[in-house]
Enzyme design. Structure first.
Site, PDB file in Angstrom:
ATOM      1  N   MET A  54      22.935  52.579  44.328  1.00 53.18           N
ATOM      2  CA  MET A  54      24.102  53.506  44.064  1.00 53.18           C
ATOM      3  C   MET A  54      25.121  53.580  45.134  1.00 53.18           C
ATOM      4  O   MET A  54      26.020  54.196  44.878  1.00 53.18           O
ATOM      5  CB  MET A  54      23.625  54.806  43.654  1.00 53.18           C
ATOM      6  CG  MET A  54      22.583  54.892  42.424  1.00 53.18           C
ATOM      7  SD  MET A  54      23.292  54.478  41.109  1.00 53.18           S
ATOM      8  CE  MET A  54      24.511  55.825  40.725  1.00 53.18           C
ATOM      9  N   ASP A  55      25.052  53.037  46.126  1.00 53.42           N
ATOM     10  CA  ASP A  55      26.140  52.913  47.042  1.00 53.42           C
ATOM     11  C   ASP A  55      26.475  51.801  48.024  1.00 53.42           C
ATOM     12  O   ASP A  55      26.548  51.758  49.366  1.00 53.42           O
ATOM     13  CB  ASP A  55      26.301  54.319  47.990  1.00 53.42           C
ATOM     14  CG  ASP A  55      27.325  54.718  48.840  1.00 53.42           C
ATOM     15  OD1 ASP A  55      28.383  54.335  48.141  1.00 53.42           O
ATOM     16  OD2 ASP A  55      27.269  55.605  49.924  1.00 53.42           O
ATOM     17  N   ILE A  56      26.374  50.436  47.363  1.00 52.75           N
ATOM     18  CA  ILE A  56      26.613  49.534  48.104  1.00 52.75           C
ATOM     19  C   ILE A  56      28.072  49.562  48.172  1.00 52.75           C
ATOM     20  O   ILE A  56      29.145  49.398  47.614  1.00 52.75           O
ATOM     21  CB  ILE A  56      26.297  48.215  47.096  1.00 52.75           C
ATOM     22  CG1 ILE A  56      24.937  48.324  46.781  1.00 52.75           C
ATOM     23  CG2 ILE A  56      26.654  46.914  47.784  1.00 52.75           C
ATOM     24  CD1 ILE A  56      23.789  47.986  48.001  1.00 52.75           C
ATOM     25  N   ASN A  60      27.332  49.611  54.323  1.00 58.07           N
ATOM     26  CA  ASN A  60      25.929  49.923  54.108  1.00 58.07           C
ATOM     27  C   ASN A  60      25.262  48.653  54.034  1.00 58.07           C
ATOM     28  O   ASN A  60      24.058  48.358  53.775  1.00 58.07           O
ATOM     29  CB  ASN A  60      25.785  50.672  52.778  1.00 58.07           C
ATOM     30  CG  ASN A  60      26.053  52.213  52.884  1.00 58.07           C
ATOM     31  OD1 ASN A  60      26.121  52.635  53.917  1.00 58.07           O
ATOM     32  ND2 ASN A  60      26.184  52.764  51.690  1.00 58.07           N
TER      33      ASN A  60
END
Length: 158
Positions: A54-56, A60
């Site tokens: 959900m936060d590529i 990250n």
């Protein structure tokens, strides 16, 4: 994992690794292909376990450092996806009423508050991340959630 006794927050603790950011190691098209392939394998592995990130985004994704004769060797490096604090569990037909992630990298279905989305949102984010790494620019200048949602509705995405 560790829990803060005062605020009851949970944090992840990981060992130190000699790693580099994507922008430091992606030197040419060959490196980009290798790293993309490894990231897709990692995303596929997480989906097979029933969850997605959900936060590529570039911050990250880190690459460990493998050197031979003073040169960085991409194909021998491991890719690490970090910051799993926004992870989402997935099963066929799941409905969601929340959005997570960094707006510039979010998939269209997250921007328009679709109740149905799949782990493909990570693939979209990976594509935006690679565009940024390759060009040094974000695909859109205004990354506010309202501006992106308006653009998506304007082009007719439903």
């Amino acid at each position: 994992w560790a829990r803060d006794p005062i605020y009851n927050n949970t944090v992840s603790i990981f060992p130190w690794t000699d790693s580099r950011s994507l922008s430091e190691v992606l030197l040419d098209a060959r490196d980009i292909k290798i790293v993309m392939y490894k990231i897709i394998l990692e995303l596929n592995r997480t989906v097979s376990k029933g969850f997605f990130h959900m936060d590529i985004k570039p911050l990250n994704i880190i690459v460990d450092s493998v050197y031979e004769d003073g040169d960085y060797v991409t194909k021998k490096s491991n890719i690490l996806i970090i910051d799993w604090n926004l992870v989402n569990f997935y099963y066929e037909g799941a409905m969601f009423d929340f959005r997570r992630g960094t707006s510039c990298y979010q998939a269209p279905e997250l921007m328009i508050w679709s109740k149905y989305y799949t782990p493909n949102v990570d693939v979209w984010s990976l594509g935006v991340s690679m565009y940024y790494i390759i060009t040094g620019k974000k695909p859109l200048k205004n990354c506010s959630k309202d501006a992106l949602a308006g653009l998506i509705k304007f082009v007719g995405y439903k």
